[in-house]
Design a protein around this motif. Structure first.
Motif, PDB file in Angstrom:
ATOM      1  N   LEU A  22     -11.396  53.136  59.881  1.00  0.00           N
ATOM      2  CA  LEU A  22     -10.539  51.975  60.117  1.00  0.00           C
ATOM      3  C   LEU A  22     -10.317  51.879  61.614  1.00  0.00           C
ATOM      4  O   LEU A  22      -9.911  52.844  62.254  1.00  0.00           O
ATOM      5  CB  LEU A  22      -9.208  52.119  59.369  1.00  0.00           C
ATOM      6  N   ASP A  23     -10.602  50.701  62.180  1.00  0.00           N
ATOM      7  CA  ASP A  23     -10.650  50.578  63.633  1.00  0.00           C
ATOM      8  C   ASP A  23     -10.219  49.177  64.051  1.00  0.00           C
ATOM      9  O   ASP A  23     -10.975  48.223  63.934  1.00  0.00           O
ATOM     10  CB  ASP A  23     -12.088  50.868  64.087  1.00  0.00           C
ATOM     11  N   THR A  24      -8.998  49.057  64.565  1.00  0.00           N
ATOM     12  CA  THR A  24      -8.486  47.748  64.974  1.00  0.00           C
ATOM     13  C   THR A  24      -9.069  47.289  66.316  1.00  0.00           C
ATOM     14  O   THR A  24      -8.814  46.167  66.736  1.00  0.00           O
ATOM     15  CB  THR A  24      -6.951  47.758  65.061  1.00  0.00           C
ATOM     16  N   THR A  25      -9.872  48.128  66.974  1.00  0.00           N
ATOM     17  CA  THR A  25     -10.453  47.709  68.256  1.00  0.00           C
ATOM     18  C   THR A  25     -11.698  46.839  68.069  1.00  0.00           C
ATOM     19  O   THR A  25     -12.180  46.254  69.028  1.00  0.00           O
ATOM     20  CB  THR A  25     -10.820  48.924  69.148  1.00  0.00           C
ATOM     21  N   ARG A  27     -13.684  43.575  66.174  1.00  0.00           N
ATOM     22  CA  ARG A  27     -13.390  42.292  65.512  1.00  0.00           C
ATOM     23  C   ARG A  27     -14.108  42.163  64.189  1.00  0.00           C
ATOM     24  O   ARG A  27     -13.630  41.529  63.271  1.00  0.00           O
ATOM     25  CB  ARG A  27     -13.828  41.129  66.408  1.00  0.00           C
ATOM     26  N   PRO A  39     -12.727  46.535  60.783  1.00  0.00           N
ATOM     27  CA  PRO A  39     -11.630  46.012  61.610  1.00  0.00           C
ATOM     28  C   PRO A  39     -10.321  45.928  60.813  1.00  0.00           C
ATOM     29  O   PRO A  39      -9.819  44.850  60.529  1.00  0.00           O
ATOM     30  CB  PRO A  39     -12.145  44.633  62.028  1.00  0.00           C
ATOM     31  N   LEU A  40      -9.810  47.093  60.434  1.00  0.00           N
ATOM     32  CA  LEU A  40      -8.602  47.165  59.614  1.00  0.00           C
ATOM     33  C   LEU A  40      -7.612  48.154  60.210  1.00  0.00           C
ATOM     34  O   LEU A  40      -8.015  49.151  60.820  1.00  0.00           O
ATOM     35  CB  LEU A  40      -8.957  47.613  58.189  1.00  0.00           C
ATOM     36  N   PRO A  41      -6.308  47.918  59.997  1.00  0.00           N
ATOM     37  CA  PRO A  41      -5.287  48.844  60.498  1.00  0.00           C
ATOM     38  C   PRO A  41      -5.202  50.090  59.619  1.00  0.00           C
ATOM     39  O   PRO A  41      -5.649  50.078  58.473  1.00  0.00           O
ATOM     40  CB  PRO A  41      -3.998  48.018  60.414  1.00  0.00           C
TER      41      PRO A  41
END
Length: 141
Positions: A22-25, A27, A39-41
């Protein structure tokens, strides 16, 4: 089933195993080596993680199976038939749609590339020849 869809879980892809991250950096979903960045918190639900991972897998299935079908059709000297992905709960890897096209189960993307190639080639070979390949004059004689 929730524990399967979490940060750090494994995912089958092209005969190997990817790790979900999970990687909010990022898109969009991004494959980096054997790590699939979604692209998930960190607080994403198992359902959100599953939806994100499966959406990415389905896009890859369309790309990989489509490319394999183009190559198989070239090798066979025939046009590329129409094709689509199947999302049926229980289905064969490939089936003819009865209209000259093929449907491939999207989970075929979990198999290794040699298996995908064999499934695509076999499905293509089982289709009847396109109309332009049938000699209408010979049939009329």
């Amino acid at each position: 089933a929730g524990s399967r869809w979490r940060d750090g879980a494994g995912l089958d892809y092209l005969g190997g195993r990817l790790t979900l991250c999970l990687d909010t950096t990022c898109r969009d979903a991004l494959l980096d080596g054997a790590i699939l960045h979604l692209p998930l918190p960190p607080e994403a639900t198992p359902r959100q993680i599953q939806d994100g991972a499966e959406a990415w897998l389905r896009r890859q299935a369309e790309r990989v199976i489509g490319a394999e079908l183009v190559m198989a059709a070239r090798r066979a000297g025939r046009p590329v038939p129409p094709h689509a992905l199947s999302f049926a709960a229980r289905a064969n890897w490939a089936v003819a749609d009865g209209k000259g096209g093929l449907r491939f189960h999207w989970r075929l993307i979990e198999q290794g590339e040699p298996v995908i190639g064999q499934v695509v080639s076999r499905a293509l070979a089982e289709l009847p020849p396109p109309l332009e390949e049938i000699d209408l004059f010979a049939a009329a004689a």
